[in-house]
Enzyme design. Sequence first.
Site, PDB file in Angstrom:
ATOM      1  N   ASP A  12       9.136  -7.565  39.671  1.00  0.00           N
ATOM      2  CA  ASP A  12       8.652  -8.892  39.403  1.00  0.00           C
ATOM      3  C   ASP A  12       7.654  -9.279  40.721  1.00  0.00           C
ATOM      4  OD1 ASP A  12       8.207 -11.420  38.545  1.00  0.00           O
ATOM      5  OD2 ASP A  12      10.102 -12.177  39.452  1.00  0.00           O
ATOM      6  N   GLU A  20       1.805  -8.988  41.518  1.00  0.00           N
ATOM      7  CA  GLU A  20       0.504  -9.410  41.116  1.00  0.00           C
ATOM      8  C   GLU A  20      -0.457  -8.828  42.556  1.00  0.00           C
ATOM      9  OE1 GLU A  20       2.894 -11.455  40.675  1.00  0.00           O
ATOM     10  OE2 GLU A  20       2.840 -11.088  38.557  1.00  0.00           O
ATOM     11  N   ASP A  71       6.441 -16.895  33.286  1.00  0.00           N
ATOM     12  CA  ASP A  71       7.172 -17.974  33.217  1.00  0.00           C
ATOM     13  C   ASP A  71       6.703 -18.962  32.242  1.00  0.00           C
ATOM     14  OD1 ASP A  71       8.349 -16.916  35.328  1.00  0.00           O
ATOM     15  OD2 ASP A  71       7.456 -18.056  37.035  1.00  0.00           O
TER      16      ASP A  71
HETATM   17  C1  NOJ Z   1       9.208 -15.068  38.697  1.00  0.00           C
HETATM   18  C2  NOJ Z   1       9.742 -14.420  37.333  1.00  0.00           C
HETATM   19  O1  NOJ Z   1       8.736 -14.703  36.557  1.00  0.00           O
HETATM   20  C3  NOJ Z   1      10.975 -15.208  36.812  1.00  0.00           C
HETATM   21  O2  NOJ Z   1      11.187 -14.338  35.355  1.00  0.00           O
HETATM   22  C4  NOJ Z   1      12.168 -14.932  37.861  1.00  0.00           C
HETATM   23  O3  NOJ Z   1      13.408 -15.408  37.243  1.00  0.00           O
HETATM   24  C5  NOJ Z   1      11.837 -15.494  39.168  1.00  0.00           C
HETATM   25  N1  NOJ Z   1      10.437 -14.853  39.648  1.00  0.00           N
HETATM   26  C6  NOJ Z   1      12.781 -15.109  40.151  1.00  0.00           C
HETATM   27  O4  NOJ Z   1      12.978 -13.901  40.684  1.00  0.00           O
END
Ligand code: NOJ
Length: 867
Positions: free
Chosen positions: A492, A495, A567
């Site tokens: 995650d 970017e 998100d």
């Molecule tokens: C951002 C991610 O997009 C999300 O899915 C995740 O729960 C959070 N980071 C925390 O790791």
Amino acid sequence: MKYQLTLCFIFLLLNYCFAVKDYLFKSCQQNGFCNRNKYYSNHILGDSNFKSPYYINKFEINGDILRGIVLKNNTNVEFPFKISIIENSFRFKLDEIRNLNENIIVNNNRYNETSNWAFDKNVQYNKAKFITSKDSIQINYNSNHKVIINLNPIKFTFYYKNEKVLLINDKHFLLIEYQRSKENLKLLPQESSFNMFSDDFQDSKSDTLPLGPESIGLDFTLIGFQNLYGIPEHADSMLLKDTTNKEPYRLYNVDIFEYETDSRLPMYGSIPLLTAIKKDVSIGIFWLNSADSYIDIKKSQDSTVHWMSENGILDFIIIIEDSPKDINQVYGKITGFTQLPLLSSLGYHQCRWNYNDIKDVLDVSSKFDEYEIPYDTIWLDIEYTDNKKYLTWHPETFDKPDEMLEILNRTGRNLVAIIDPHIKTGYFVSDSLINQKLTMNNNEDESYHGHCWPGESVWIDTLNPKSQKFWDDSHKSFMISDKYKNLHIWNDMNEPSVFNGPETSAPKDNLHFGQWEHRSIHNLFGLTYHETTFNSLLSRLPNQRPFILTRSYFSGSQRTAAMWTGDNMSKWEYLKISIPMILTSNIVGMPFAGADVGGFFGNPSKELLTRWYQAGIWYPFFRAHAHIDSRRREPWMIGEPYTSYIRDAIKLRYSLLPVFYTSFYQASKTGIPVLKPLFYDYSNSTNSKIFEIEDEFFLGNSGILVKPITDENADEVDFYIPENEIFYQFTNGQIGDKIDNSKFEVKNNDIPMLLKGGSIIAMKERYRRSTKLMKYDPYTLIIALDKFGNASGELYIDDGESINSDYKSINFEFKDGNLLTKSEGNYSLPIEIEKIIIVGANQINSKLGNIFEDGNKFIIKKPNVNI
Ligand code: NOJ
């Protein structure tokens, strides 16, 4: 984050918090290179006498390669270029000759390694025939393709099967900003100097821009094309929009907190492939550049695409073929096809931020069994670590991960643990990265320190080949023992997300391996990170297909990872937009895509959550996820009758796993989308509506047509039915009669779907707890006859996990009342078909001897099929 929070706070007072991200990200006008390129193109549009100052000065041919020099009027700069034919497509690559500059730390060249990361290692170059004259070069390749390049000014005209289909630099927008000092700027009246050596955007003022202006821009005129697709990631329609007088589409991988729909703002990933589709011809423009980019689109009879990037070489590939699926095939040969996934990763994934401890994980896991809901994988978000130190387990809450993995494995379940690229300072992982000089560095070439979830962090530089060994060793010890094959990884924030960085990311003048500026490699950093993880997982278990979910991606990411749309929110419009976003990902060769089922932020209503599951079972990657502040919403939390509706939806996904897996197999060989837009099979249709349909799709080549419910209180669905086809009712996976009406009623528990006449699909109908436990289950074949009484279909089977597995690929054909099978491969486990259902059999009932059960359905129990 700091900027986000401050701005959010200010706007909170104004009750305006959700629009805050617009202010965090540069618009085209605020972004130096985009502003300058638009200034240039706008002036040219207003001056019909303007002639592009770029021309081909000299060239030479060596076999199938043409090399030459482009010059710009009234300057001394030289741009060497190369033309080649790659996978039967035209590639143009142009660099700039620059003087050695020993006084700067940064690599002084234009970045030319994007293709090294994007390309498949087996990419092939082909033959080309050049015919030259004093003012043009003609290139013939692959019998149907011809390009004529005008030397002065440089302009490309592409012909496919003798039809003129594409012009490049016809609008004279070509701009190659060459290296100059501030003192020595020589600008045409059409050129602007806005933010060439400094950046006045609020959060980017510290950008040192050591190499000054270096942007590239170019126009593409698509003759007779209005249907344009691709260039994700944007929370927007599948059919690209005209951006005249609007924000262009931006490609710049960012952590776009609380993104909005109907927006051209950049998101987490970038795939610089734009496709244009019309009857009998499809074009792919593949812009090989990993820097910040914008794409401006003007639609008309002949649509124009103006592509602009901040720096790097000018490198593009033009793919011209008959149909959209041929574009996928060629693009897949260039950048690689999606890996055939672990079969279990096509099952249901249960995630939330966070499951608190081992007991919580195992309780949730057993609740699935208690409620008889299948699932395959439970996920751990960042809180499982020791204080957000990745590659560690929390010593109290996750003290015995081995036991947890062992217990999960008993029912065939997997665990996915998150590992992000920001590494907290002050523990063994970051200490080693710093000592071994494996970090992304600041503009003084020292480890860059920024903020992310753990607080102060450094970032692993996965462009550095030495990072691989470090990552391999770290994963081996973190993943306990090779015995635990059911542990997989989530990458995650790659970017990379930097809470206190400009536009939520790393400063553009940071440095990577090779002294390349972050500016040049920004959009491919995420790929380098998840690819390094992929290789580490392979080094641990060489014959097991790794499963990795990545948030950031680039062309080529499809080879090694699945993606999701980040998100989203628990709102109907996010459920709706997830479908075009996933379709777009499939159009550009990244089919293993999903969205957070239920929405990440907020708490969905019971109806929304149920409808989201019913739509989510169609996402190639099917995972429910929720923010740490959201209420628990595992399927049993919502209560009856909704829990049962969700159970039915998940069970339907499991019964269709043979179809999903076969579709992935086909995608891994040919690039065909797993979620396939309607225009793929009907691009010759005279009904232009087909090109816009983004709320209905086929599941691969199976013939299953789906239109998920994405509106509140919906009580009917109206399918678009392609002309001259028969479709059968297939709602909830129950095959029914041929439909006479495209519109029908839907209840809360209905998942509307149809099956196209002419299809044969295989399903597995028994309830099991996970995919692994379905291994020996028999199949049901559904044969839906077309108007001639025929049908065909495919089923792919292997062990579901090994890279080199025995397999069987079976082609079914139903013709003249007989079912024929042709199979390939040596999979040795018995394949049992326990039931065959034939629909549409009234057309051939004489041959089948009038045996009907259940109206128009012909059911053979315990059939004798030789495979
Ligand atoms: C951002 C991610 O997009 C999300 O899915 C995740 O729960 C959070 N980071 C925390 O790791």
